[in-house]
Scaffold this active site. Sequence first.
Site, PDB file in Angstrom:
ATOM      1  N   SER A  11       0.821  -1.211   0.000  1.00  0.00           N
ATOM      2  CA  SER A  11       0.000   0.000   0.000  1.00  0.00           C
ATOM      3  C   SER A  11       0.855   1.262   0.000  1.00  0.00           C
ATOM      4  CB  SER A  11      -0.976  -0.005   1.176  1.00  0.00           C
ATOM      5  OG  SER A  11      -0.350  -0.409   2.347  1.00  0.00           O
TER       6      SER A  11
ATOM      7  N   HIS B 150      -2.998  -2.621  -5.879  1.00  0.00           N
ATOM      8  CA  HIS B 150      -3.309  -2.263  -4.495  1.00  0.00           C
ATOM      9  C   HIS B 150      -4.807  -2.380  -4.254  1.00  0.00           C
ATOM     10  CE1 HIS B 150      -3.568   0.967  -1.164  1.00  0.00           C
ATOM     11  NE2 HIS B 150      -3.466  -0.236  -0.652  1.00  0.00           N
TER      12      HIS B 150
ATOM     13  N   GLU C  19      -6.062   0.210  -7.068  1.00  0.00           N
ATOM     14  CA  GLU C  19      -5.049   1.096  -7.643  1.00  0.00           C
ATOM     15  C   GLU C  19      -4.077   0.230  -8.446  1.00  0.00           C
ATOM     16  OE1 GLU C  19      -4.215   5.003  -4.904  1.00  0.00           O
ATOM     17  OE2 GLU C  19      -3.622   3.102  -4.028  1.00  0.00           O
TER      18      GLU C  19
ATOM     19  N   ASN D  68      -3.633   6.596  -0.299  1.00  0.00           N
ATOM     20  CA  ASN D  68      -3.053   6.648   1.042  1.00  0.00           C
ATOM     21  C   ASN D  68      -2.168   7.871   1.240  1.00  0.00           C
ATOM     22  OD1 ASN D  68      -4.419   4.472   1.967  1.00  0.00           O
ATOM     23  ND2 ASN D  68      -2.734   3.018   1.774  1.00  0.00           N
TER      24      ASN D  68
END
Length: 699
Positions: free
Chosen positions: A406, A427, A439, A477
């Site tokens: 991540s 991801h 992702e 993130n």
Amino acid sequence: MTQVVEYEQVGDIAVLAANNPPVNALGVDLRRGLQSGIERAERDGVRAVLIYGLGRTYFAGADIREFGKPPQDPWLPALCNRIEASPLLVVSAIHGTALGGGLEVALASHYRVAVPGARVGLPEVHVGVIPGAGGTQRLPRLIGVDAALEVITSGRHIQAAEALELGILDKVQDGDPREVGLAYARHLLDSGAPRRAIGEMPPPQPVDFDAVHDAILQKGRGQLSPAIAVRAVQAACQLPSFADGMTRERELFMEALNSDQRKGMIHAFFAERAVGKLPELQGIEPRGVHRIAVIGGGTMGAGIATSALLAGLPVVLLEMSTDMAIAAKERIAANLAGAVKRGKLSQDVHDDILENKLELATGYGALAGVDLVVEAVFEDMEIKKQVFAQLDEVCKSGAVLATNTSYLDINEIAAATNRPWDVIGLHFFSPAHVMKLLEVVVGDQTAADVVATGFALGHRMRKVSVRAGVCDGFIGNRILSTYRTCADHMVLDGASPFQIDTALTEFGFAMGPFAVADLAGLDIGWAVRKRKRAEGMDPRTRESHVADKLCEAGHFGQKTGKGFYVYEKGRRGGTPNPDVEQLIADDRAARGITPRTFTNDEIVRRYMIAMVNEAAKVVGEGIARRPLDVDVTLLYGYGFPRYRGGPLKWADMAGLSGILADIRTWSEQDAFFWQPAPLLEQLVAEGRTFDDLNRQDDA
Ligand code: 3H9
């Protein structure tokens, strides 16, 4: 030139075939074609008119690209009234989808027949409006208020069989829509069926509309369109005539149409379709993926494996020991059992998956034949490198090697192999069999067909896939880390975490950041902070120590029963943890901060602007290709309210120059955190918006 509505006479039936691919959206040409088709049929002296769609569907709705532009005659409600008023018997034959304005044309017809695979519905609330061509007036007259309210406010698609049961359809018949429609129209004529105009039916029985309105408003977390639709149905019951109801529906439709929520939802609709269309992937064939492997069977690995199995892909699950592999299988079985319970999977398919499609392995040799591997092991660079070095040894040439990291550097992971072009980040978001976002993280050397394969896999797993570049945290993130920090700063300066969570849920987020942290596990953020501190942090960083203190005391959030909130068994959600206020007070005292008050509006604005500023950096650096990629990421992975369109659509509507001015003001107190994104400065200087950047691809 092809006619948008083709006209044909079959005996004493006029056939109007709509030809506006791909979905027969009811744009102005189609509306004009239908109107002149009805007029011609009346002149031609036929007895009935059949309306159906060529290609894959009946009408999928009004053309939502026309929303916000000057309306052109005939408007859809007027066209529907014209169809209904025809002295001829009007029949609609439905295949594909009859949605929104499409179903409204069908409801204006005197009879409706559909093929078994057809779906109908009034999904207008999902694009921020309400049915505006008589749907709120005709449907309750046809099927009653309760059923109509459910259909209209949920916006759900209804299968033909259920629509027949509800009374929306008169008949379901297998076959070609034109033939089915002609046979039904013939039958109606032969049996002397009367012309049946729903608008001429008596008004339906009212219900307690205020109670329904309030309950729906509450459920929608601030989304207005379903509640507005309730008022339109109310008008069908309470106003003296059908025409009065139509006038009221129009007023309410315009109210919704002119709202920011409509703009946000239409943006979301087109953004989620544009996100997978990347110019660099045009004409690039994805690699064949027939069998995949997942390394690591924890929550994440098991979720990814479940998602692949549900997409029909056989999976080899690699774990470190037989016991761990069995535990992983149990997790997958529990996920699949949930799918059976929710009616998403039949028991037979479930059993077949567990018996024949899932293979457990404890040695890398088992991965030799797979087409794609997703690694979901512990987030540690050294471990990941070892895994990829092993994959390089055992995997067949051309296999796609994906990491589910991540935040770690995919280029560094790829360098552990002799085939960095085959390495990509996929991801997933936890729980991976539920969350829609994927992702697709593209490394410096990732081959284009590997990227295309990532998107193809996402499509197969029914994910919404977003292309991301390599940086700490990728798109989602990285932005999360910034707005979380902003929330922590507000706590340091005087806001309470609970006020912040309340302000943001009122804004429309599914959860506030502190409740989310508890859900994800406070230990996860703790590990990230420890890593960043070990790597060396800029001395100007302002860090809150409250979450660290909670973790040091063994409180990791929901999984330990305590975090920012206290969770009691059997109760949904938590109650504020009283110890938190003291931890915050200690933290402030240690830094000599005198707390000040924040209004909820101020909290939301700071939080949103922190998000927008980081998002602008992410776009400016090319980590996200377009602003819409950020919007889709936040909508699908971070609980951002869909009716606001995404953070950068929100920013466009809130006004970029005001946002930049606020950043400059706040930077006087904290110049390190509030550094304006160069892209934001550029857009403001040029008087442009983020949406202008989205449209560059179309030019
Ligand atoms: C309404 O009707 C208001 C009325 O009550 C009152 C008016 C006064 N308009 O989704 P796909 C495009 S509100 C324009 O990929 P699928 C879509 O962008 C409307 N374009 O296919 C895409 O374009 P591209 C109520 C539309 O098979 C292409 O068609 N109706 C529209 O996965 C293919 O679409 C709705 O909300 C539209 N209405 O799904 C239904 N619809 O190829 C909205 C689609 O350039 N539509 N396009 O990317 C859907 O839910 C799905 O498109 C549908 C097909 C289920 C129909």
